[in-house]
Design a protein around this motif. Structure first.
Motif, PDB file in Angstrom:
ATOM      1  N   LYS A  78      23.396   1.933  -8.777  1.00 46.67           N
ATOM      2  CA  LYS A  78      23.024   1.583  -7.504  1.00 46.67           C
ATOM      3  C   LYS A  78      23.194   0.006  -7.566  1.00 46.67           C
TER       4      LYS A  78
ATOM      5  N   GLY B 168      13.614  -1.745   0.696  1.00 42.39           N
ATOM      6  CA  GLY B 168      14.104  -1.481  -0.963  1.00 42.39           C
ATOM      7  C   GLY B 168      14.283  -0.037  -1.468  1.00 42.39           C
TER       8      GLY B 168
ATOM      9  N   LYS C 271       8.793  -6.347  -5.835  1.00 45.85           N
ATOM     10  CA  LYS C 271       9.978  -5.568  -5.293  1.00 45.85           C
ATOM     11  C   LYS C 271      11.128  -5.136  -6.209  1.00 45.85           C
TER      12      LYS C 271
ATOM     13  N   ASP D  63      16.871   2.179  -3.961  1.00 46.38           N
ATOM     14  CA  ASP D  63      16.646   2.604  -5.297  1.00 46.38           C
ATOM     15  C   ASP D  63      15.771   3.975  -5.420  1.00 46.38           C
TER      16      ASP D  63
HETATM   17 MG    MG Z   1      15.546  -3.792  -4.026  1.00 49.51          MG
END
Ligand code: MG
Ligand code: ADP
Ligand code: ASP
Length: 385
Positions: free
Chosen positions: A7, A151, A209, A154
């Motif tokens: 990722k 976020g 984060k 992920d």
């Molecule tokens: Mg992130």
């Protein structure tokens, strides 16, 4: 062939030059004999820019339309990365979240993945292609486009790794792993070579984060190792998150943009119903006969001004905005509450809330003192290297 899930976050694909370098890394992994699945975030600050655009039109934009808007960011990077990989003579194909079979619940802007049906991905891997997936997005069982919370790419990577039976997922960003505090903000932050799922999840839930909390949850459930690495740095360091990691040094996490809400005389059922319909996830909700109290991480609520108006206007709430939470996370946290309070008292601050749990001990303070408190907790409880 082993399946590798990689990722790349927004800073790793911030411009075409960086995207080309990511393409080279992906091609190298493919040529090394792996089946490669790549999850990408939107380029640079694209998601922030799209949100700002929405707020120019409506200060409290409808969440369904926000999802339609922000999910475009990842479509841009997935298509460009696929083109860049194909230029190397390697077959690649990009898919949106819904094409990838990522099925979510129907909470817009904060959806949870409920199932992954990766058949198209498996078919294309079998044809020898590199598969690029748009992170952060899925499709609800009502066939609406959803996003997974800021976020959330992920989480796409870990959910996909689990669905494909991968042993680990590689999360590339602008830091070479997880530190004992945000290395951009806290002096003396130490690199942590390994962490347990529980420690990492406690950090993510407290507001670090660097990894999305639901990604860690997915990794833990499927027993998948997370390797957090830097995309471009050559330190060779990484953090491995796994079930049986050795003792870590402890870490301190800051969360800004926190609100405390008090609703005197509230009917808890009606209030919870409102929060649910507004897709607001309350933290630390306590209901007693005289009032309901809870906190909200307002940075995660795109229509916070509208929600706040409704809380104050319709429900008679008192809202204290602009607060911050500083949390120590570590295996001895339950025994560290007094030290946390001593460090805060030394700064002349009386916390607005204290919470001590098995893996975390934290305080809520005014937002403008948050950075100082985080640094003081780190100096006292984690210490210099
Ligand atoms: Mg992130
Ligand atoms: P990406 O866009 O690649 O997903 P993020 O910005 O989400 O990257 O996460 C990486 C950032 O997380 C780093 O730039 C760093 O400032 C921040 N961060 C916060 N807390 C930590 C921590 N404890 N360890 C490492 N990085 C942290
Ligand atoms: N682009 C999304 C965000 O900025 C998702 C992600 O980066 O993981 O939140």
């Amino acid at each position: 062939m082993p399946i590798v899930v990689q990722k790349y976050g927004g800073s790793s694909v911030a411009d075409v030059d960086k995207l080309q370098r990511v393409a080279e890394k992906v091609v190298a992994s493919k040529r090394a004999g792996n089946d490669v699945v790549v999850v990408v975030s939107a380029m640079g600050k694209t998601t922030d820019q799209l949100l700002a655009l929405a707020h120019q039109v409506d200060s409290s934009p409808p969440r369904r339309e926000l999802d339609m808007l922000v999910s475009t960011g990842e479509r841009v990077s997935m298509a460009l990365l696929s083109m860049a990989i194909q230029k190397h003579g390697v077959d690649a194909i990009s898919f949106t979240g819904s094409q990838s079979g990522i099925i979510t619940n129907d909470r817009h802007f904060d959806a949870r993945i409920i199932e992954v049906r990766p058949h198209r991905i498996e078919d294309e891997l079998a044809r020898g292609k590199v598969v690029i997936i748009a992170g952060f997005q899925g499709m609800s069982y009502k066939r609406e486009i959803t996003t997974l919370g800021r976020g959330g790419s992920d989480t796409t990577a870990l959910a996909m790794a689990a669905a494909l039976g991968a042993e680990h997922a590689e999360i590339y960003s602008d830091v070479d792993g997880v530190y004992s505090a945000d290395p951009r903000k806290v002096e003396g932050a130490r690199h942590l070579p390994e962490l347990t799922y529980d420690e990492m999840q406690a950090m993510a839930e407290a507001g670090a984060k660097v990894l999305h909390a639901q990604a860690v949850e997915a990794a833990r459930e499927a027993r998948i190792r997370i390797h957090a690495r830097s995309t471009f740095a050559t330190t060779g360091r990484e953090t491995v998150v796994r079930g049986d990691a050795g003792a870590a040094a402890g870490a301190v996490v800051g969360l800004d943009r926190l609100a405390q809400v008090r609703v005197p005389g509230a009917d808890p059922g009606a209030l919870l119903g409102f929060l649910q319909s507004a897709s607001v996830r309350p933290i630390q909700l306590v209901a007693d006969p005289s009032e309901v109290r809870f906190e909200v991480a307002t940075g995660a609520v795109p229509d916070w001004s509208g929600v706040r108006d409704a809380l104050e206007g319709t429900h008679g709430a008192e809202v204290a905005d602009g607060l911050g939470a500083a949390t120590y996370v570590g295996r001895e946290a339950a025994a560290k509450g007094a030290e946390v309070l001593a460090a805060v008292a030394e700064l002349g601050i009386r916390p607005r809330r204290v919470k001590v749990e098995a893996l975390s001990a934290g305080v809520v303070v005014d937002g403008d003192r948050l950075d100082e408190v985080v640094q003081a907790l780190h100096d006292r409880l984690v210490g210099p290297v």
